[in-house]
Each structure stands twice: as C-alpha cells, then as structure tokens.
Design a protein around this motif. Structure first.
Motif, PDB file in Angstrom:
ATOM      1  N   GLU A   1      -5.441  11.093   1.555  1.00  0.00           N
ATOM      2  CA  GLU A   1      -6.175  10.615   0.260  1.00  0.00           C
ATOM      3  C   GLU A   1      -5.543   9.682  -0.357  1.00  0.00           C
ATOM      4  OE1 GLU A   1      -7.050  13.971  -1.901  1.00  0.00           O
ATOM      5  OE2 GLU A   1      -8.601  14.904  -0.334  1.00  0.00           O
ATOM      6  N   ASN A   2      -4.157   9.707  -0.648  1.00  0.00           N
ATOM      7  CA  ASN A   2      -3.544   8.674  -1.598  1.00  0.00           C
ATOM      8  C   ASN A   2      -3.645   7.510  -0.814  1.00  0.00           C
ATOM      9  OD1 ASN A   2      -2.761  10.521  -3.637  1.00  0.00           O
ATOM     10  ND2 ASN A   2      -0.835  11.172  -2.689  1.00  0.00           N
TER      11      ASN A   2
ATOM     12  N   VAL B   1      -5.502   1.844  -0.259  1.00  0.00           N
ATOM     13  CA  VAL B   1      -6.125   0.872   0.223  1.00  0.00           C
ATOM     14  C   VAL B   1      -7.537   0.282  -0.444  1.00  0.00           C
ATOM     15  CG1 VAL B   1      -7.497   0.411   2.468  1.00  0.00           C
ATOM     16  CG2 VAL B   1      -5.423   1.573   2.498  1.00  0.00           C
ATOM     17  N   LYS B   2      -8.334   1.132  -0.836  1.00  0.00           N
ATOM     18  CA  LYS B   2      -9.543   0.785  -1.473  1.00  0.00           C
ATOM     19  C   LYS B   2      -8.995   0.074  -2.868  1.00  0.00           C
ATOM     20  CE  LYS B   2     -14.029   2.537  -3.151  1.00  0.00           C
ATOM     21  NZ  LYS B   2     -14.580   3.688  -3.494  1.00  0.00           N
ATOM     22  N   GLU B   3      -8.134   0.452  -3.674  1.00  0.00           N
ATOM     23  CA  GLU B   3      -7.796  -0.126  -4.820  1.00  0.00           C
ATOM     24  C   GLU B   3      -7.528  -1.712  -4.729  1.00  0.00           C
ATOM     25  OE1 GLU B   3      -6.974   3.763  -7.639  1.00  0.00           O
ATOM     26  OE2 GLU B   3      -5.435   2.750  -6.844  1.00  0.00           O
TER      27      GLU B   3
ATOM     28  N   VAL C   1       0.741  -1.350   0.070  1.00  0.00           N
ATOM     29  CA  VAL C   1      -0.074   0.022  -0.011  1.00  0.00           C
ATOM     30  C   VAL C   1       0.842   1.067  -0.047  1.00  0.00           C
ATOM     31  CG1 VAL C   1      -1.661   1.234   1.348  1.00  0.00           C
ATOM     32  CG2 VAL C   1      -1.948  -0.980   1.273  1.00  0.00           C
ATOM     33  N   ALA C   2       1.886   1.348   0.885  1.00  0.00           N
ATOM     34  CA  ALA C   2       2.977   2.327   0.621  1.00  0.00           C
ATOM     35  C   ALA C   2       3.554   2.726  -0.567  1.00  0.00           C
ATOM     36  CB  ALA C   2       4.063   2.071   2.011  1.00  0.00           C
ATOM     37  N   ARG C   3       4.002   1.839  -1.080  1.00  0.00           N
ATOM     38  CA  ARG C   3       4.285   1.545  -2.435  1.00  0.00           C
ATOM     39  C   ARG C   3       3.609   2.360  -3.575  1.00  0.00           C
ATOM     40  NH1 ARG C   3       5.547  -3.233  -3.207  1.00  0.00           N
ATOM     41  NH2 ARG C   3       7.491  -3.157  -2.098  1.00  0.00           N
ATOM     42  N   ARG C   4       2.354   1.793  -3.343  1.00  0.00           N
ATOM     43  CA  ARG C   4       1.326   2.351  -4.278  1.00  0.00           C
ATOM     44  C   ARG C   4       0.924   3.752  -4.265  1.00  0.00           C
ATOM     45  NH1 ARG C   4      -3.580   0.728  -6.926  1.00  0.00           N
ATOM     46  NH2 ARG C   4      -2.517  -1.531  -7.406  1.00  0.00           N
ATOM     47  N   ALA C   5       0.904   4.394  -2.906  1.00  0.00           N
ATOM     48  CA  ALA C   5       0.516   5.542  -2.420  1.00  0.00           C
ATOM     49  C   ALA C   5       1.852   6.566  -2.379  1.00  0.00           C
ATOM     50  CB  ALA C   5      -0.081   5.540  -1.244  1.00  0.00           C
ATOM     51  N   GLY C   6       2.992   5.985  -2.754  1.00  0.00           N
ATOM     52  CA  GLY C   6       4.003   6.880  -2.720  1.00  0.00           C
ATOM     53  C   GLY C   6       4.524   7.481  -1.433  1.00  0.00           C
TER      54      GLY C   6
END
Length: 333
Positions: A35-36, A41-43, A8-13
């Motif tokens: 928001e990111n 988390v949702k995706e 999740v951290a990688r996806r959100a940057g």
C-alpha cells in the motif's frame, strides 16, 4: 526531473527491491508495504520504463484478447473488465476481432504469438481441434472466457445450462406453457448448453411445448425468425425465449411489426443483460451473466499463470441472476 524508482522507495520507506516486487505483483510483499509503495507511485506520478523492464524480465507486458463480435455490447463489457484488471498490473491489452470465423481466430492467435504477448484471453466461436492444438503447442498462457469449449484449458464462465433453465423455470412458474425458443449457432458451446436447457424443460414439465430454432446471435436473426414463426402462429406462444439480448431485440421489434402486444399477448426474454436491455421499450427481462466480472476474473487468472503464481489449470463458473422487467408477465394457469 523524472521520478526514479529509488525516489519512490525513499517516499515509501522501503528498498528499491521492494518497489520492484510490488510493481511486478510478487506476492511476498507485506500488505502494508504494498500500500505504501502504490501510494507513493500515485503521488509521485512514477511510470516504470516498460520496455527496459520487459527486456530484463523477458516480458512484453502485453496480453492479447480474441473476441468474436465487437458489435455485440456483451463482449466490449467483458473486454473492459479484463483491461481494467490488466491496467492495474501495468499490462496493455491488444484486441483482435474474429467475427466468429475459425480462420480469423487462427490468424489472430498466430499474430498475437508473433508479437510475443505474455498471455491470451480467448473467446472462441466453437470447438476446433486445430485451434486447441495451436494454443497448447505455443506454450503461451491462455484463459477462455464465457465459452468453455475445451476441457483442458483454464476458463472463467457461467453455467449456461442452469442459467437458461432458470429463465424457463421462472416463466413456467408464472403460467407460461407454450414457448418459442430462438437459439444461437449450433457450434458454439454456450448456445448448445442453453438449447439443452430448453429441451430439458419440455421433458421435465407435462403440458409444455417448446419450438426450437437456431440462428446467429444477432438482431437480424432474431427479427427474421420471430417474424416468421409469429406470422404463422400469431400469439399462440406464451413466451419467446431468446439465447441473447440482440436476438430478443429483434423479436420485440417483430412483435411490434405484427401488432402482437408484449407482454400482454406474449412474453419475451433475453440473455446477457447488455446496457440496452433496460432502455428498450418494453424493458427486457433477461439473465445477467456477470459479464464485466468474467473479464476481470479471467484477466486476474491469466496474470497468475504469467507470473508463475499458479500452475494448475483451473476453471471458474460465476453466478448469474434473472432481471425481471416489463417484457414478461404472469399468464393464467
């Protein structure tokens, strides 16, 4: 393969620490990062391990809620507002129905405390020192809903006196002068405040008569009292003002049984604006007390106490509005 927090951290940057802060509703995260993270988390369908997280943080991520009457649609709507707010913050809700009985309230609170809930949302049947002491000595965060019977505990409610006074003022402005008031129990704070409004109207306006009765917040109580009073006085009343919608439904059915026209001969009003009030025949004039929002705001306030974001005990009163429908109409002045 299960999605991990670092995914999740990688996806959100962002860092895993930032993801953790967002999931735990820590206020120091920027709105953009929040928001990111929530989007990622949702995706990705990420679901944190609540048990492991609770063990680390010494939390159960559960909140208890004590309600007086689940058969009254007013309270499930309040519960829905609370549950949806709690779900947004990954909290689960445990419900206890007290049936408005003091011994069940004490038992429910004790049971919830034994399950180590992080906080309690409480709607008490009436003030009782032993319940207040049990709550305060537990040290568990608690917020009262709807009925503010304690001056020391935080609450989210409405101004019941002003709200009921608004109902009477409207009817008075439309020519009503003789009122039958079907009140609630004598030991419930909201009922007491609404009855005081009825008494205030009789004192404020000359030529106004208000007959006050007390009973339970139930359909049966409304029917029995309205039938008894209207049998004796016929359509001598201009309006039957009720302390909640269930009482009003009973009053409407009693009028039909006695062949008294509503609103042609007598107006009938309720209080709560439960979903059935618009479906009844005639549709009920009533007071909308923002029930869903009371539940939502109370849950939000409780979460602030649980997280330590808020320390001071505070009480909020939400606005209300009169919903005018077919069960009332103007009288000749």
């Amino acid at each position: 393969m299960a999605v991990r927090i670092k995914d999740v951290a990688r996806r959100a940057g962002v860092s895993t620490a930032t993801v953790s802060r967002v999931l735990n509703n820590v206020s120091t995260v920027s709105e953009e990062n929040r928001e990111n993270v929530l989007k990622a988390v949702k995706e990705m369908g990420y679901s944190p391990n609540v048990l492991a997280r609770g063990f680390r943080m010494k939390k159960t991520f559960t909140v208890g809620m004590v309600l007086p009457d689940l058969s009254n649609p007013h309270f499930p709507l309040m519960m829905k507002g609370a549950e949806e707010e709690l779900r947004r913050k990954s909290y689960n809700l445990i419900i206890a129905n007290s049936d408005g009985k003091l011994e069940f309230e004490r038992e429910a609170i004790s049971t919830l405390l034994s399950k180590h809930v992080d906080g309690i949302l409480f709607i008490g049947s009436g003030y009782n020192k032993s319940v207040e002491t049990l709550i305060e000595e537990s040290g568990c965060p608690i917020v009262l809903l709807g009925r503010r019977w304690s001056k020391t505990l935080p609450s989210v409610s409405i101004d019941n006196f002003s709200a009921m006074k608004h109902v009477f003022d409207h009817l008075y402005s439309e020519g009503h002068r003789s009122f039958l008031y079907l009140g609630g129990p004598e030991d419930v704070s909201s009922s007491i405040d609404r009855e005081e409004a009825a008494r205030a109207v009789a004192q404020e306006y000359s030529g106004v008569v208000v007959k006050i009765t007390r009973g339970q917040f139930t359909y049966e109580s409304g029917y029995e009292r309205a039938f008894s009073e209207l049998s004796d006085h016929g359509s001598g009343y201009d309006a039957v003002v009720c302390a909640n919608d269930l009482i009003a439904f009973g009053a409407l059915v009693s009028c039909k049984a006695l062949s008294i026209g509503v609103p042609e001969e007598v107006s009938v009003t309720g209080f709560d604006n439960i979903f059935l009030s618009a479906q009844f025949t005639p549709a009920l004039t009533t007071l909308d007390q923002n029930t869903y929002e009371i539940g939502r705001r109370a849950a939000n306030l409780l979460l602030q106490y649980i997280s330590g974001e808020r320390k001071n005990k505070i009480s909020f009163q939400l606005g209300t509005r009169l919903i005018i429908r077919e069960s009332s109409r103007a009288r000749r002045k």
